[in-house]
Write a protein that holds these residues in place. Structure first.
Motif, PDB file in Angstrom:
ATOM      1  N   HIS A 282     -40.167 -56.658 -30.742  1.00 18.96           N
ATOM      2  CA  HIS A 282     -39.205 -55.693 -31.302  1.00 18.96           C
ATOM      3  C   HIS A 282     -39.839 -54.305 -31.212  1.00 18.96           C
ATOM      4  O   HIS A 282     -40.288 -53.755 -32.228  1.00 18.96           O
ATOM      5  N   PRO A 283     -39.883 -53.717 -30.024  1.00 26.90           N
ATOM      6  CA  PRO A 283     -40.527 -52.404 -29.872  1.00 26.90           C
ATOM      7  C   PRO A 283     -39.778 -51.317 -30.624  1.00 26.90           C
ATOM      8  O   PRO A 283     -38.551 -51.386 -30.780  1.00 26.90           O
ATOM      9  N   PRO A 284     -40.483 -50.334 -31.143  1.00 29.20           N
ATOM     10  CA  PRO A 284     -39.828 -49.252 -31.891  1.00 29.20           C
ATOM     11  C   PRO A 284     -38.927 -48.417 -30.989  1.00 29.20           C
ATOM     12  O   PRO A 284     -39.191 -48.275 -29.793  1.00 29.20           O
ATOM     13  N   LYS A 285     -37.861 -47.861 -31.555  1.00 25.73           N
ATOM     14  CA  LYS A 285     -36.943 -47.045 -30.749  1.00 25.73           C
ATOM     15  C   LYS A 285     -37.494 -45.633 -30.530  1.00 25.73           C
ATOM     16  O   LYS A 285     -37.112 -44.953 -29.575  1.00 25.73           O
ATOM     17  N   GLY A 286     -38.391 -45.204 -31.393  1.00 22.79           N
ATOM     18  CA  GLY A 286     -38.998 -43.884 -31.243  1.00 22.79           C
ATOM     19  C   GLY A 286     -40.306 -43.964 -30.477  1.00 22.79           C
ATOM     20  O   GLY A 286     -40.520 -44.869 -29.666  1.00 22.79           O
ATOM     21  N   CYS A 287     -41.192 -43.013 -30.726  1.00 20.18           N
ATOM     22  CA  CYS A 287     -42.511 -43.029 -30.102  1.00 20.18           C
ATOM     23  C   CYS A 287     -43.295 -44.218 -30.648  1.00 20.18           C
ATOM     24  O   CYS A 287     -43.436 -44.362 -31.866  1.00 20.18           O
ATOM     25  N   PRO A 288     -43.834 -45.106 -29.787  1.00 17.21           N
ATOM     26  CA  PRO A 288     -44.533 -46.294 -30.281  1.00 17.21           C
ATOM     27  C   PRO A 288     -45.828 -45.968 -31.025  1.00 17.21           C
ATOM     28  O   PRO A 288     -46.339 -46.792 -31.779  1.00 17.21           O
ATOM     29  N   PHE A 289     -46.340 -44.748 -30.852  1.00 15.52           N
ATOM     30  CA  PHE A 289     -47.589 -44.369 -31.516  1.00 15.52           C
ATOM     31  C   PHE A 289     -47.342 -43.714 -32.871  1.00 15.52           C
ATOM     32  O   PHE A 289     -48.288 -43.414 -33.601  1.00 15.52           O
ATOM     33  N   LYS A 298     -40.288 -36.791 -38.262  1.00 13.78           N
ATOM     34  CA  LYS A 298     -39.107 -37.650 -38.381  1.00 13.78           C
ATOM     35  C   LYS A 298     -38.548 -38.004 -37.006  1.00 13.78           C
ATOM     36  O   LYS A 298     -38.164 -39.153 -36.748  1.00 13.78           O
ATOM     37  N   ALA A 299     -38.537 -37.034 -36.102  1.00 11.40           N
ATOM     38  CA  ALA A 299     -38.016 -37.275 -34.748  1.00 11.40           C
ATOM     39  C   ALA A 299     -38.821 -38.334 -34.016  1.00 11.40           C
ATOM     40  O   ALA A 299     -38.279 -39.097 -33.206  1.00 11.40           O
ATOM     41  N   CYS A 300     -40.120 -38.405 -34.294  1.00 12.97           N
ATOM     42  CA  CYS A 300     -40.985 -39.386 -33.626  1.00 12.97           C
ATOM     43  C   CYS A 300     -40.566 -40.810 -33.959  1.00 12.97           C
ATOM     44  O   CYS A 300     -40.679 -41.714 -33.117  1.00 12.97           O
ATOM     45  N   ILE A 301     -40.101 -41.030 -35.166  1.00 13.16           N
ATOM     46  CA  ILE A 301     -39.681 -42.360 -35.607  1.00 13.16           C
ATOM     47  C   ILE A 301     -38.316 -42.724 -35.042  1.00 13.16           C
ATOM     48  O   ILE A 301     -38.060 -43.880 -34.689  1.00 13.16           O
ATOM     49  N   GLU A 302     -37.450 -41.732 -34.913  1.00 14.19           N
ATOM     50  CA  GLU A 302     -36.045 -41.994 -34.593  1.00 14.19           C
ATOM     51  C   GLU A 302     -35.720 -42.042 -33.109  1.00 14.19           C
ATOM     52  O   GLU A 302     -34.784 -42.731 -32.694  1.00 14.19           O
ATOM     53  N   GLU A 303     -36.481 -41.332 -32.278  1.00 16.06           N
ATOM     54  CA  GLU A 303     -36.101 -41.235 -30.860  1.00 16.06           C
ATOM     55  C   GLU A 303     -37.331 -41.054 -29.982  1.00 16.06           C
ATOM     56  O   GLU A 303     -38.267 -40.331 -30.357  1.00 16.06           O
ATOM     57  N   TYR A 304     -37.325 -41.703 -28.822  1.00 13.48           N
ATOM     58  CA  TYR A 304     -38.454 -41.563 -27.903  1.00 13.48           C
ATOM     59  C   TYR A 304     -38.393 -40.183 -27.235  1.00 13.48           C
ATOM     60  O   TYR A 304     -37.335 -39.756 -26.780  1.00 13.48           O
ATOM     61  N   PRO A 305     -39.512 -39.454 -27.175  1.00 17.75           N
ATOM     62  CA  PRO A 305     -39.485 -38.096 -26.620  1.00 17.75           C
ATOM     63  C   PRO A 305     -39.276 -38.087 -25.104  1.00 17.75           C
ATOM     64  O   PRO A 305     -39.716 -38.982 -24.387  1.00 17.75           O
ATOM     65  N   GLU A 321     -44.428 -31.256 -28.045  1.00 21.31           N
ATOM     66  CA  GLU A 321     -44.113 -30.294 -26.985  1.00 21.31           C
ATOM     67  C   GLU A 321     -42.772 -29.600 -27.222  1.00 21.31           C
ATOM     68  O   GLU A 321     -42.429 -28.651 -26.513  1.00 21.31           O
ATOM     69  N   ASP A 322     -42.001 -30.079 -28.179  1.00 15.27           N
ATOM     70  CA  ASP A 322     -40.717 -29.454 -28.482  1.00 15.27           C
ATOM     71  C   ASP A 322     -40.956 -28.052 -29.070  1.00 15.27           C
ATOM     72  O   ASP A 322     -41.868 -27.873 -29.886  1.00 15.27           O
ATOM     73  N   PRO A 323     -40.162 -27.065 -28.656  1.00 15.53           N
ATOM     74  CA  PRO A 323     -40.355 -25.697 -29.173  1.00 15.53           C
ATOM     75  C   PRO A 323     -40.295 -25.596 -30.696  1.00 15.53           C
ATOM     76  O   PRO A 323     -40.904 -24.702 -31.291  1.00 15.53           O
ATOM     77  N   ALA A 324     -39.574 -26.523 -31.343  1.00 13.16           N
ATOM     78  CA  ALA A 324     -39.440 -26.474 -32.804  1.00 13.16           C
ATOM     79  C   ALA A 324     -40.596 -27.160 -33.531  1.00 13.16           C
ATOM     80  O   ALA A 324     -40.688 -27.090 -34.755  1.00 13.16           O
ATOM     81  N   ALA A 325     -41.471 -27.830 -32.774  1.00 15.75           N
ATOM     82  CA  ALA A 325     -42.578 -28.569 -33.391  1.00 15.75           C
ATOM     83  C   ALA A 325     -43.655 -27.608 -33.875  1.00 15.75           C
ATOM     84  O   ALA A 325     -43.840 -26.514 -33.329  1.00 15.75           O
ATOM     85  N   PRO A 326     -44.399 -27.991 -34.913  1.00 25.21           N
ATOM     86  CA  PRO A 326     -45.480 -27.124 -35.411  1.00 25.21           C
ATOM     87  C   PRO A 326     -46.649 -27.078 -34.428  1.00 25.21           C
ATOM     88  O   PRO A 326     -46.833 -27.979 -33.626  1.00 25.21           O
ATOM     89  N   THR A 327     -47.419 -26.004 -34.491  1.00 24.69           N
ATOM     90  CA  THR A 327     -48.627 -25.898 -33.661  1.00 24.69           C
ATOM     91  C   THR A 327     -49.707 -26.788 -34.254  1.00 24.69           C
ATOM     92  O   THR A 327     -49.953 -26.772 -35.461  1.00 24.69           O
ATOM     93  N   VAL A 328     -50.333 -27.572 -33.387  1.00 26.68           N
ATOM     94  CA  VAL A 328     -51.343 -28.526 -33.837  1.00 26.68           C
ATOM     95  C   VAL A 328     -52.664 -28.249 -33.137  1.00 26.68           C
ATOM     96  O   VAL A 328     -52.702 -27.990 -31.934  1.00 26.68           O
ATOM     97  N   LYS A 329     -53.751 -28.270 -33.883  1.00 24.75           N
ATOM     98  CA  LYS A 329     -55.068 -28.059 -33.293  1.00 24.75           C
ATOM     99  C   LYS A 329     -55.540 -29.322 -32.579  1.00 24.75           C
ATOM    100  O   LYS A 329     -55.451 -30.427 -33.123  1.00 24.75           O
TER     101      LYS A 329
END
Length: 338
Positions: A282-289, A298-305, A321-329
């Motif tokens: 039963h693989p996840p519908k979003g990002c498997p990681f 929230k988007a990571c859980i709901e939909e694969y990028p 990589e989405d423009p709306a995503a926060p900057t991460v170090k």
């Protein structure tokens, strides 16, 4: 360089009593002539299933191709009969397995195990095949090959057996060599020797190599491009420098951080990725990681990028990589931020 191998939207599943295991889920990549590409990921990520799909060694049933194609010099491997695959295996595509002791026939002399493929695929006479077998054992660095062809596998050390496996795989001058964790069962010193041997032979014979491994040290020493797999998907791919120094996926960062570093001032336990990979029944519908990722949204859980193209060679599937995503170090020793 033209493409020797093209894998397009490939999905492969196993039907079990518990349900369908989606081992590979829509992967895309290519391998150019004379290129060395590494498939990297944890156990269960789909690396070996991918390699065995290319050479047609996954048992069917319970395995089955769900969708996609594997084009080897324009021939779709997924549509070939077993008779046709027997003509391709050994002659056009060869494979080195991770445990030579279980791959070699313990009841047959080494020479005979090399000679069989030469007679079948190249039509050599027995004396010609024997001479070629002796040449191959010498080519992989074994001493006194004219005597060793009369020896049995149990008379060889682990490193010598792996050299024999390489000799068998390269005897018919295949265009593609698949090496499935070829150094896993060997100690560190012998590992280095086998990697150097593969590098030298690849240059001499101009054979394309697909290396299946979880050892990034081996990858850094031999590969030109790296494909990162997780839960049956390719989540990032790029050149060696792009993956090691410009990687953009948190899973890739985790793999890189787990590598021991001699130049590090920090001592103690190695870094690890918490949690375990998801079940592919039963693989996840979003990002498997997402369940293991400290940056998950929230988007990571709901939909694969969607795939983001960072350069002509560098691609990643990550919501960061989405423009709306926060900057991460990025991890400090890898440098830079995203």
């Amino acid at each position: 360089m033209s493409n020797l191998l093209e894998v397009k939207d490939l999905s492969f599943s196993f039907d079990t009593f518990q349900g369908e295991v989606e081992a590979i889920r829509g992967i895309n990549f290519e391998l150019k002539k004379g290129e060395v590409v590494a498939l990297v990921g944890e156990s269960g990520s789909g690396k070996s299933v991918t390699s065995q799909s290319i050479i047609g060694l996954n048992p069917m049933p319970p395995g089955r191709y769900k969708s996609g194609s594997i084009l080897f010099e324009g021939i779709d491997i997924t549509t070939q009969s077993e008779n046709n695959m027997q003509k391709i295996r050994g002659a056009e595509i060869s494979m080195i397995f991770q445990d030579p002791m279980t791959s070699l026939n313990p009841t047959m002399k080494i020479g005979r195990q090399i000679v069989e493929g030469l007679i079948k695929h190249q039509g050599l006479t027995k004396p010609e095949a024997k001479r070629r077998a002796t040449e191959m054992l010498g080519l992989v660095g074994l001493p006194n090959p004219d005597k060793l062809i009369f020896s049995y596998p149990h008379q060889f050390s682990g490193g010598m057996r792996q050299r024999v496996m390489i000799a068998i795989a390269l005897a018919c001058n295949p265009k593609l060599l698949i090496a499935d964790e070829p150094t896993t069962a060997l100690d560190v010193t012998i590992q280095a020797q086998i990697v150097e041997l593969m590098k030298d032979l690849q240059k001499k014979l101009e054979t394309s190599i697909m290396l299946i491994t979880h050892d990034l040290g081996v990858v850094a020493n031999i590969a030109q491009r790296v494909i990162i797999m997780y839960a049956g998907k390719i989540i990032e791919q790029g050149t060696l420098d792009e993956i090691f120094y410009k990687s953009r996926h948190p899973y890739t960062w985790g793999l890189l951080e787990s590598v021991p570093r001699l130049d590090s001032k920090e001592h103690g336990r190695l870094a690890s990725i918490p949690g375990t990979p998801p079940q592919l029944i039963h693989p996840p519908k979003g990002c498997p990681f997402a369940e293991r990722c400290e940056f998950a949204m929230k988007a990571c859980i709901e939909e694969y990028p969607d795939e983001t193209t960072l350069s002509s060679t560098h691609k990643v599937n990550c919501w960061l990589e989405d423009p709306a995503a926060p900057t991460v170090k990025r991890p400090v020793h890898l440098g830079g931020t995203i």
